[in-house]
Design an enzyme around this catalytic site. Structure first.
Site, PDB file in Angstrom:
ATOM      1  N   GLU A   1      65.360 104.663  44.849  1.00  0.00           N
ATOM      2  CA  GLU A   1      66.665 104.145  44.438  1.00  0.00           C
ATOM      3  C   GLU A   1      66.389 102.911  43.604  1.00  0.00           C
ATOM      4  O   GLU A   1      65.973 101.881  44.139  1.00  0.00           O
ATOM      5  CB  GLU A   1      67.506 103.759  45.670  1.00  0.00           C
TER       6      GLU A   1
ATOM      7  N   CYS B   1      73.770  97.626  44.037  1.00  0.00           N
ATOM      8  CA  CYS B   1      73.199  98.614  43.109  1.00  0.00           C
ATOM      9  C   CYS B   1      74.282  99.474  42.487  1.00  0.00           C
ATOM     10  O   CYS B   1      74.102 100.015  41.408  1.00  0.00           O
ATOM     11  CB  CYS B   1      72.197  99.486  43.854  1.00  0.00           C
TER      12      CYS B   1
END
Ligand code: NAP
Length: 516
Positions: A257, A296
């Site tokens: 990620e 994020c």
């Protein structure tokens, strides 16, 4: 000297042998605790987790492991107030932002406990039905998913010390796979405290959960073929991880990620002041300011029809101007700190880069701080940039530079086709959100953008109160994105268990398959 946090490896608490790295209060500037992993016997720790922890977890059924997750949840719910104190001190977050991390992590853990309970007494998962391998039904193939016989190593980012642990550990432990977590140094305290509480409560078998606080040095060298590695952090570190022999030569399964330039797109049918327009403005401001933009999934690029550029800039600026920034201990403060002064400098440098191709539409960076010293605190007000009608197709930095703070860029588009192309300039994102009132156009755009996003979040006026938020990662939905976002997949309900299981086909007679 401040307290040195312990590591938990090989079933015991162990101090590092070095002086350690300090963790700071990002608002007041003083040192809080230290972490150190120097001199730990990593080989012993990984072997203990793999052999002792793994065997104990695999001896349990899904339902039993789900009950174990519930017990861990209960322990941490009782410690909620302490976690909030740590988060305020070490992450500089206001109450709402602490909740996103702490309660978000606990909620996700609770969801997996519920979903896992429904798997009951099973010891492995069936993947589809058996299929005939010839004309006759006698010889068939049945796919199975069995827990991998290794450890799950998590290398996590600084922005979610709680959620970042539990969104991964819940599906791993439910799958029967022991976890070793290495939190980002800057905010390792909260992760360490949660792990400590759960381990000290004795609700997990020895070796099921381990923690290494401090440097990642040597961790990847320990990985063996059946282990899995989940990394969250910058694209630069991700590149180092992908080229490590554990991944490149030993085929350790890896989930990454990384960073992402997420989009918000207002469809052409909106008018200034229309419900869809207002929903976009509200969501963008929320995304820019929650956790000081250190998410994020935060919106970095905002695409609006050309005719609405001025109105959108004005409405966003007016709302952003109301953001009070400073010490999260002051009740009037809406946005706390960035994680540290280094990130503060990174964010400022990122803004300077974007300014080469965009104008500043709202500058909160120089606004006075509440109860905080601007020379010490890592606090920065929100900054909205805009490309105006300049060469938006050529403004590369806007689509390329992820400023990990309260910063976003407004971009006008001429046609929906151009808007789609601009969203795709992000090279793969975690999430894009769409705003409008035309179900047909929204559905078509969602499908169009699905290939370059892990998730498409559609906000229409009828779901104004019900939708879960652009940046909120719900355990029910997939988290991860293609390309630049790392190419990973997490969550998505029980789909998350796939990463911790090995798929195998058993080819046998009907009689044998019936016994499986
Ligand atoms: P980072 O510097 O890449 O660090 C991430 C983790 O990797 C930390 O635990 C770090 O440990 C560790 N690490 C550093 N160098 C390593 C190496 N050579 N080998 C193995 N591990 C190593 O990222 P960050 O600054 O913490 O996080 C910010 C970035 O993460 C942002 O730019 C954001 O884009 C991205 N992010 C993405 C997501 C997502 O879900 N997609 C979520 C959050 C953040 P130390 O802390 O000890 O250095």
């Amino acid at each position: 000297m401040t307290e040195l946090l312990s590591n938990h490896l090989a079933g015991r608490w162990q101090a590092g042998r070095g002086h350690g790295s300090p963790l700071f209060d990002p608002v007041l500037g003083h040192e809080l605790v230290r972490v150190d992993a120097e001199g730990l016997d990593l080989a012993e720790g990984f072997a203990f987790a793999r052999d002792t922890g793994g065997a104990a977890l695999r001896a349990m059924r899904y339902g039993e492991r789900a009950a174990m997750l519930s017990a861990a949840l209960k322990v941490m719910q009782g410690r909620r107030a302490h976690y909030e104190e740590i988060a305020i001190a070490n992450s500089g977050t206001v109450k709402n932002d602490t909740a996103v991390d702490v309660d978000g992590g606990l909620f996700t853990l609770g969801q997996y406990a519920k979903w896992g309970a429904a798997l009951g007494d099973a010891r492995f998962l069936r993947d589809g039905d058996a299929v005939r391998l010839g004309k006759e039904p006698l010889f068939q193939s049945q796919h199975l998913q069995v827990p991998t016989r290794g450890v799950a190593l998590f290398i996590n980012a600084f922005n979610f010390p709680s959620w970042g642990l539990w969104e991964k550990a819940a599906p791993a432990l439910l799958s029967g796979v022991p976890v070793i977590v290495k939190p980002a140094t800057a905010t390792a305290w909260l992760t360490q405290q949660m792990v400590k509480d759960v381990i000290d409560a004795g609700v997990l078998p020895p070796g099921a959960l381990s923690i290494v606080c401090g440097s990642a040095k040597g961790l990847l060298d320990q990985l063996r073929p059946f282990d899995v590695l989940s990394f969250t952090g910058s694209a630069a570190t991700a590149a180092v991880i992908r080229s490590h022999p554990a991944v490149a030569e030993r085929s350790v399964r890896v989930n990454i990620e990384a960073d992402s330039l997420n989009s918000a797109l207002l469809l052409p049918d909106a008018e200034p002041g229309s419900p869809a327009f207002d929903l976009l403005v509200r969501e963008v401001v929320r995304e820019m300011t929650v956790k000081s933009g250190q998410k994020c999934t935060a919106i970095r690029r905002i695409f609006v029809p050309e005719a609405l550029y001025g109105a959108a800039a004005e409405a966003l600026g007016a709302r952003l101007a109301k953001t009070t920034v400073g010490n999260p201990r002051n009740e009037t403060v809406r946005m706390g700190a960035l994680v540290n002064r280094e990130q503060f400098d990174n964010v400022k440098a990122g803004i300077a880069q974007l300014r080469e191709q965009a104008d500043v539409l709202h500058d909160g960076s120089a606004a006075p701080l509440v109860d905080a010293d601007p020379a010490v605190a890592a606090c920065l007000g929100p900054v909205l940039l805009g490309t105006g009608r300049r060469d938006v197709d050529g403004a590369a930095a806007v689509h390329d530079v992820e400023v990990f703070g309260p910063v976003a860029t407004l971009v006008p588009y001429r046609s929906l086709a151009q808007a789609h192309a601009l969203v795709q300039r992000g090279q793969g994102s975690l999430v894009s959100s769409l705003y409008g009132d035309d179900a047909q156009a929204l559905a078509a755009t969602a499908v169009e953008l699905a290939a370059c996003n892990g998730r498409v979040h559609v906000v229409t006026p009828d779901v104004a109160q019900a939708h879960t938020g652009h940046g909120n990662v719900m355990p029910h939905s997939l988290h991860g994105g293609p390309g630049r976002a790392g190419g990973g997949e997490e969550l998505g309900g029980l789909r998350a268990l796939n990463f911790y299981h090995r798929r195998a086909a058993v080819q046998a007679s009907e009689a044998v398959l019936a016994k499986i």
